[in-house]
Scaffold this motif. Structure first.
Motif, PDB file in Angstrom:
ATOM      1  N   LEU A 245       0.881  -1.059  -0.104  1.00 20.35           N
ATOM      2  CA  LEU A 245       0.107   0.078   0.060  1.00 20.35           C
ATOM      3  C   LEU A 245       0.737   1.276   0.130  1.00 20.35           C
ATOM      4  O   LEU A 245       0.469   2.205  -0.578  1.00 20.35           O
ATOM      5  CB  LEU A 245      -1.020  -0.106   1.254  1.00 20.35           C
ATOM      6  N   PHE A 246       2.099   1.119   0.915  1.00 20.69           N
ATOM      7  CA  PHE A 246       2.675   2.640   0.790  1.00 20.69           C
ATOM      8  C   PHE A 246       3.295   2.802  -0.599  1.00 20.69           C
ATOM      9  O   PHE A 246       3.380   3.898  -1.030  1.00 20.69           O
ATOM     10  CB  PHE A 246       3.733   2.270   1.886  1.00 20.69           C
ATOM     11  N   PRO A 247       3.965   1.705  -1.123  1.00 20.54           N
ATOM     12  CA  PRO A 247       4.590   2.182  -2.610  1.00 20.54           C
ATOM     13  C   PRO A 247       3.852   2.477  -3.527  1.00 20.54           C
ATOM     14  O   PRO A 247       3.888   3.345  -4.348  1.00 20.54           O
ATOM     15  CB  PRO A 247       5.587   1.184  -2.804  1.00 20.54           C
ATOM     16  N   ILE A 248       2.623   1.826  -3.535  1.00 23.07           N
ATOM     17  CA  ILE A 248       1.615   1.918  -4.541  1.00 23.07           C
ATOM     18  C   ILE A 248       0.962   3.486  -4.239  1.00 23.07           C
ATOM     19  O   ILE A 248       0.618   4.021  -5.355  1.00 23.07           O
ATOM     20  CB  ILE A 248       0.621   0.759  -4.545  1.00 23.07           C
ATOM     21  N   GLY A 249       0.549   3.403  -3.118  1.00 29.46           N
ATOM     22  CA  GLY A 249      -0.154   4.762  -2.801  1.00 29.46           C
ATOM     23  C   GLY A 249       0.650   6.142  -3.078  1.00 29.46           C
ATOM     24  O   GLY A 249      -0.070   7.054  -3.263  1.00 29.46           O
TER      25      GLY A 249
ATOM     26  N   THR B  15      10.680  -2.826  -5.195  1.00 26.25           N
ATOM     27  CA  THR B  15       9.681  -1.656  -4.800  1.00 26.25           C
ATOM     28  C   THR B  15       9.477  -0.538  -5.902  1.00 26.25           C
ATOM     29  O   THR B  15       8.501  -0.152  -5.889  1.00 26.25           O
ATOM     30  CB  THR B  15      10.352  -1.052  -3.785  1.00 26.25           C
ATOM     31  N   ALA B  16      10.561  -0.348  -6.549  1.00 24.67           N
ATOM     32  CA  ALA B  16      10.398   0.489  -7.714  1.00 24.67           C
ATOM     33  C   ALA B  16       9.375   0.153  -8.841  1.00 24.67           C
ATOM     34  O   ALA B  16       8.683   1.055  -9.203  1.00 24.67           O
ATOM     35  CB  ALA B  16      11.741   0.636  -8.585  1.00 24.67           C
ATOM     36  N   VAL B  17       9.204  -1.136  -8.968  1.00 29.07           N
ATOM     37  CA  VAL B  17       8.179  -1.687  -9.982  1.00 29.07           C
ATOM     38  C   VAL B  17       6.764  -1.330  -9.326  1.00 29.07           C
ATOM     39  O   VAL B  17       5.726  -0.977 -10.138  1.00 29.07           O
ATOM     40  CB  VAL B  17       8.469  -3.235 -10.242  1.00 29.07           C
ATOM     41  N   LEU B  18       6.508  -1.588  -7.963  1.00 29.83           N
ATOM     42  CA  LEU B  18       5.457  -1.207  -7.327  1.00 29.83           C
ATOM     43  C   LEU B  18       4.950  -0.063  -7.358  1.00 29.83           C
ATOM     44  O   LEU B  18       3.783   0.170  -7.474  1.00 29.83           O
ATOM     45  CB  LEU B  18       5.485  -1.982  -5.877  1.00 29.83           C
TER      46      LEU B  18
ATOM     47  N   GLY C 202       1.138   1.926  -9.352  1.00 23.98           N
ATOM     48  CA  GLY C 202       0.881   3.321  -8.875  1.00 23.98           C
ATOM     49  C   GLY C 202       1.132   4.258 -10.048  1.00 23.98           C
ATOM     50  O   GLY C 202      -0.027   4.522 -10.441  1.00 23.98           O
ATOM     51  N   THR C 203       2.128   4.765 -10.387  1.00 20.26           N
ATOM     52  CA  THR C 203       2.268   6.020 -11.245  1.00 20.26           C
ATOM     53  C   THR C 203       1.658   5.527 -12.667  1.00 20.26           C
ATOM     54  O   THR C 203       0.914   6.393 -13.174  1.00 20.26           O
ATOM     55  CB  THR C 203       3.639   6.315 -11.622  1.00 20.26           C
ATOM     56  N   PHE C 204       1.924   4.481 -13.270  1.00 17.03           N
ATOM     57  CA  PHE C 204       1.542   4.108 -14.429  1.00 17.03           C
ATOM     58  C   PHE C 204      -0.090   4.071 -14.612  1.00 17.03           C
ATOM     59  O   PHE C 204      -0.584   4.447 -15.563  1.00 17.03           O
ATOM     60  CB  PHE C 204       1.954   2.614 -14.996  1.00 17.03           C
ATOM     61  N   VAL C 205      -0.690   3.362 -13.567  1.00 20.06           N
ATOM     62  CA  VAL C 205      -2.169   3.340 -13.676  1.00 20.06           C
ATOM     63  C   VAL C 205      -2.772   4.818 -13.144  1.00 20.06           C
ATOM     64  O   VAL C 205      -3.768   4.995 -13.764  1.00 20.06           O
ATOM     65  CB  VAL C 205      -2.526   2.529 -12.315  1.00 20.06           C
ATOM     66  N   VAL C 206      -2.000   5.631 -12.481  1.00 18.86           N
ATOM     67  CA  VAL C 206      -2.546   7.045 -12.342  1.00 18.86           C
ATOM     68  C   VAL C 206      -2.605   7.526 -13.731  1.00 18.86           C
ATOM     69  O   VAL C 206      -3.599   8.291 -14.002  1.00 18.86           O
ATOM     70  CB  VAL C 206      -1.801   7.548 -11.289  1.00 18.86           C
ATOM     71  N   VAL C 207      -1.640   7.549 -14.430  1.00 20.15           N
ATOM     72  CA  VAL C 207      -1.604   8.108 -15.650  1.00 20.15           C
ATOM     73  C   VAL C 207      -2.562   7.729 -16.824  1.00 20.15           C
ATOM     74  O   VAL C 207      -3.024   8.432 -17.706  1.00 20.15           O
ATOM     75  CB  VAL C 207      -0.127   8.179 -16.190  1.00 20.15           C
ATOM     76  N   SER C 208      -2.785   6.608 -16.742  1.00 15.93           N
ATOM     77  CA  SER C 208      -3.921   5.721 -17.507  1.00 15.93           C
ATOM     78  C   SER C 208      -5.330   5.961 -17.120  1.00 15.93           C
ATOM     79  O   SER C 208      -6.403   5.939 -17.698  1.00 15.93           O
ATOM     80  CB  SER C 208      -3.707   4.425 -17.568  1.00 15.93           C
ATOM     81  N   THR C 209      -5.649   6.502 -15.864  1.00 13.61           N
ATOM     82  CA  THR C 209      -6.784   6.716 -15.550  1.00 13.61           C
ATOM     83  C   THR C 209      -6.813   8.430 -15.186  1.00 13.61           C
ATOM     84  O   THR C 209      -7.613   9.251 -15.938  1.00 13.61           O
ATOM     85  CB  THR C 209      -7.287   6.018 -14.082  1.00 13.61           C
ATOM     86  N   LEU C 210      -6.224   8.579 -13.859  1.00 14.81           N
ATOM     87  CA  LEU C 210      -6.710  10.317 -13.562  1.00 14.81           C
ATOM     88  C   LEU C 210      -6.050  11.193 -14.694  1.00 14.81           C
ATOM     89  O   LEU C 210      -6.232  12.336 -14.970  1.00 14.81           O
ATOM     90  CB  LEU C 210      -5.742  10.599 -12.387  1.00 14.81           C
ATOM     91  N   GLY C 211      -4.804  10.503 -15.052  1.00 15.63           N
ATOM     92  CA  GLY C 211      -4.183  11.372 -16.305  1.00 15.63           C
ATOM     93  C   GLY C 211      -4.973  11.765 -17.397  1.00 15.63           C
ATOM     94  O   GLY C 211      -4.991  12.711 -17.762  1.00 15.63           O
ATOM     95  N   VAL C 212      -5.687  10.652 -17.961  1.00 16.08           N
ATOM     96  CA  VAL C 212      -6.453  10.871 -18.945  1.00 16.08           C
ATOM     97  C   VAL C 212      -7.713  11.940 -18.634  1.00 16.08           C
ATOM     98  O   VAL C 212      -8.084  12.514 -19.597  1.00 16.08           O
ATOM     99  CB  VAL C 212      -6.932   9.278 -19.494  1.00 16.08           C
TER     100      VAL C 212
END
Length: 303
Positions: free
Chosen positions: A58-62, A120-123, A128-138
């Protein structure tokens, strides 16, 4: 080291090609589409099915979600207060709210924390970041772009965004523990590896150094937020409020301190959200981040 060489190689190539009269500099629009419609979906299908989920993630993803939400709040209200255009607000959110947690993040984290740190970097990067750009970013790109589409229009853009569709498919594959054939995975990895050179070339083709440009003050604000303010907020939140001191937390904070995400800049450019400023955030953000990352690594050595 190879990643760092590639960064400056393709940025420089883009800058040089701007001055070649026969070269169609507007080709950056085609490069952007290749990145969004082919390379990013390939990365999603390759990585997401492999992730092993647990509450410890949760911490790295969040971190990526918290960073983006804070950027949205900060620049939206600051922009409205100062009468900024929608395109400027959207550009700053997309570039200052997303970290370059993979191309820059992976080699830097591996160099500082070893191969174990890459987990941890992958998480931080994928769910984390990649899903954010695919949803909130769009959502941000659609909301602040010309015309400001209604809720239905924004929703349609999100659910028809290729990386998001592939994310949903990849999540289903993860749930049902299904992996693609090794040959297919190899092809996906090769397609995904084109993200960085194509994106950086696109950025280089758009990057300008006009001293009289009004973008400089917004560049300073955006990089201050991304490289200093956000890592500080995550540091205080995770270390002092949640009382977390593990290496996972240190890696997570370092990932939030990375330069702006190239994909975020590409998305901003594709939607017409101040392409020149988005390119400047990448072109100047990457070299400056090497200095600020050294500062944060020094700070984290004390926890």
């Amino acid at each position: 080291m190879n990643n760092f060489i590639l960064i400056f190689l393709f940025l420089s190539l883009g800058l040089v090609l701007q001055h070649v009269k026969q070269f169609p500099t507007h080709i950056y629009k085609t490069l952007n589409k290749i990145v969004i419609y082919f390379c990013l979906p390939a990365i999603t299908l390759y990585h997401i099915p492999k992730i092993k989920w647990s509450s410890e993630l949760l911490f790295p993803i969040g971190a990526g979600w918290i960073t983006y939400i804070l950027a949205f709040i900060f620049f939206h209200f600051l922009g409205r207060r100062n009468g900024w255009s929608n395109k400027l607000i959207g550009c700053l959110i997309l570039t200052a709210g997303l970290s370059n947690s993979s191309f820059l993040g992976y080699p830097i984290i591996e160099a500082l924390f070893g191969k174990k740190g890459l987990e941890t970097a992958v998480l931080v990067d994928q769910p984390g970041t990649f899903v954010v750009v695919s949803t909130l970013g769009v959502f941000t790109a659609a909301f602040y772009s010309k015309g400001s589409p209604n809720a239905l229009g924004i929703l349609k853009k999100i659910i028809t965004f290729p990386p998001f569709l592939m994310f949903v498919l990849a999540c289903l594959m993860n749930i049902f523990d299904y992996n693609l054939n090794e040959n297919i995975q190899s092809v996906l990895l090769k397609i995904g590896s084109l993200v960085t050179p194509l994106a950086l070339l696109s950025v280089g083709l758009q990057l300008t150094f006009d001293r009289k440009s009004q973008h400089w003050k917004f560049l300073r604000l955006g990089l201050f937020f991304k490289l200093l303010l956000i890592p500080f907020v995550i540091f205080v939140l995770y270390v002092f409020i949640f009382n977390q001191h593990s290496e996972v937390i240190k890696i997570t904070i370092m990932e939030t301190a990375m330069a702006p995400m190239i994909t975020g800049a590409i998305l901003a450019s594709t939607y017409g959200l101040k392409p020149k400023l988005s390119s400047m955030m990448i072109g100047f953000g990457i070299p400056i981040s090497f200095i600020t990352l050294a500062f944060w690594y020094f700070v984290l050595s004390f926890i």
